[in-house]
Write a protein that holds these residues in place. Structure first.
Motif, PDB file in Angstrom:
ATOM      1  N   ASP A   1     -31.060 -17.770  -9.067  1.00  0.00           N
ATOM      2  CA  ASP A   1     -30.720 -18.521 -10.283  1.00  0.00           C
ATOM      3  C   ASP A   1     -29.647 -19.564  -9.999  1.00  0.00           C
ATOM      4  OD1 ASP A   1     -32.534 -17.096 -11.810  1.00  0.00           O
ATOM      5  OD2 ASP A   1     -31.028 -15.680 -12.562  1.00  0.00           O
ATOM      6  N   LEU A   2     -28.650 -19.178  -9.219  1.00  0.00           N
ATOM      7  CA  LEU A   2     -27.570 -20.102  -8.894  1.00  0.00           C
ATOM      8  C   LEU A   2     -28.095 -21.282  -8.076  1.00  0.00           C
ATOM      9  CD1 LEU A   2     -24.608 -20.774  -9.086  1.00  0.00           C
ATOM     10  CD2 LEU A   2     -24.203 -19.336  -7.089  1.00  0.00           C
ATOM     11  N   GLU A   3     -28.946 -21.012  -7.104  1.00  0.00           N
ATOM     12  CA  GLU A   3     -29.523 -22.094  -6.297  1.00  0.00           C
ATOM     13  C   GLU A   3     -30.372 -23.020  -7.162  1.00  0.00           C
ATOM     14  OE1 GLU A   3     -31.450 -19.935  -3.150  1.00  0.00           O
ATOM     15  OE2 GLU A   3     -29.589 -19.781  -1.991  1.00  0.00           O
ATOM     16  N   ARG A   4     -31.081 -22.463  -8.128  1.00  0.00           N
ATOM     17  CA  ARG A   4     -31.886 -23.272  -9.045  1.00  0.00           C
ATOM     18  C   ARG A   4     -30.993 -24.177  -9.894  1.00  0.00           C
ATOM     19  NH1 ARG A   4     -34.531 -20.575 -13.816  1.00  0.00           N
ATOM     20  NH2 ARG A   4     -34.754 -22.372 -15.141  1.00  0.00           N
ATOM     21  N   LEU A   5     -29.890 -23.626 -10.394  1.00  0.00           N
ATOM     22  CA  LEU A   5     -28.942 -24.427 -11.180  1.00  0.00           C
ATOM     23  C   LEU A   5     -28.364 -25.556 -10.337  1.00  0.00           C
ATOM     24  CD1 LEU A   5     -27.120 -21.599 -13.138  1.00  0.00           C
ATOM     25  CD2 LEU A   5     -28.427 -23.484 -14.146  1.00  0.00           C
ATOM     26  N   ILE A   6     -27.983 -25.255  -9.111  1.00  0.00           N
ATOM     27  CA  ILE A   6     -27.441 -26.292  -8.221  1.00  0.00           C
ATOM     28  C   ILE A   6     -28.468 -27.397  -8.015  1.00  0.00           C
ATOM     29  CG2 ILE A   6     -26.754 -26.770  -5.826  1.00  0.00           C
ATOM     30  CD1 ILE A   6     -25.377 -23.979  -5.860  1.00  0.00           C
ATOM     31  N   SER A   7     -29.709 -27.014  -7.769  1.00  0.00           N
ATOM     32  CA  SER A   7     -30.775 -27.994  -7.559  1.00  0.00           C
ATOM     33  C   SER A   7     -30.986 -28.871  -8.792  1.00  0.00           C
ATOM     34  CB  SER A   7     -32.067 -27.266  -7.193  1.00  0.00           C
ATOM     35  OG  SER A   7     -33.135 -28.170  -7.107  1.00  0.00           O
TER      36      SER A   7
END
Length: 160
Positions: free
Chosen positions: A126-132
């Protein structure tokens, strides 16, 4: 001792009990400044003068944003003068209210992100998706600047 000083002492004691390692009393003064522009647009600021005679300025309306630290009141006045000039110009745009709403949403997103970070154990995916996704938003902003006309304003006298 007045009520304000008593409240300050009470807060200081409670913060020390929480583990504060340093509490510095600053003899700052807080000011609020409000401008009414056309169509009932309010642009307002708060600034304080700290013990080192530095001025911290923050715009409050139409959306809150810290503007930074200034070394003297002339810099504060000049920043506000230019900012008001920019708002008067931006207000003429048919997109103005949409832009203000977008900034308010982004400020809300910032608060939501902080809440997420401080109150939840977020999954790495989820965090990587938000960063992207936010990287894409930044890219879109950069691209918008590149194909938009930069606004250059002449100095406009502001009534004091």
């Amino acid at each position: 001792m007045n009520v304000t000083a008593a409240n300050g002492n009470m807060i200081e004691t409670r913060l020390r009990l929480l583990g504060a390692t340093k509490i510095e009393k600053v003899s700052g003064v807080l000011y609020f400044v409000k401008f009414e522009l056309d169509n009932h647009l309010e642009v307002s600021y708060a600034y304080n003068v700290n013990a080192k005679d530095k001025y911290f300025l923050q715009r409050i309306k139409p959306y809150p944003i810290p503007e930074g630290l200034f070394s003297d009141e002339e810099q504060v006045v000049e920043f506000i003068r230019r900012d008001i000039e920019k708002f008067k110009n931006a207000q003429r745009s048919t997109n103005f209210m949409n832009f203000v709403e977008l900034v308010r949403i982004m400020n809300g997103v910032s608060r939501d992100m902080e809440s997420l970070f401080l109150n939840y154990n977020v999954d790495k995916v989820d965090l990587e998706r938000l960063i992207s996704e936010f990287t894409e938003v930044q890219k879109t902003i950069k691209e918008s600047k590149e194909h938009s006309t930069h606004v250059v304003l002449t100095n406009v006298e502001i009534q004091e």
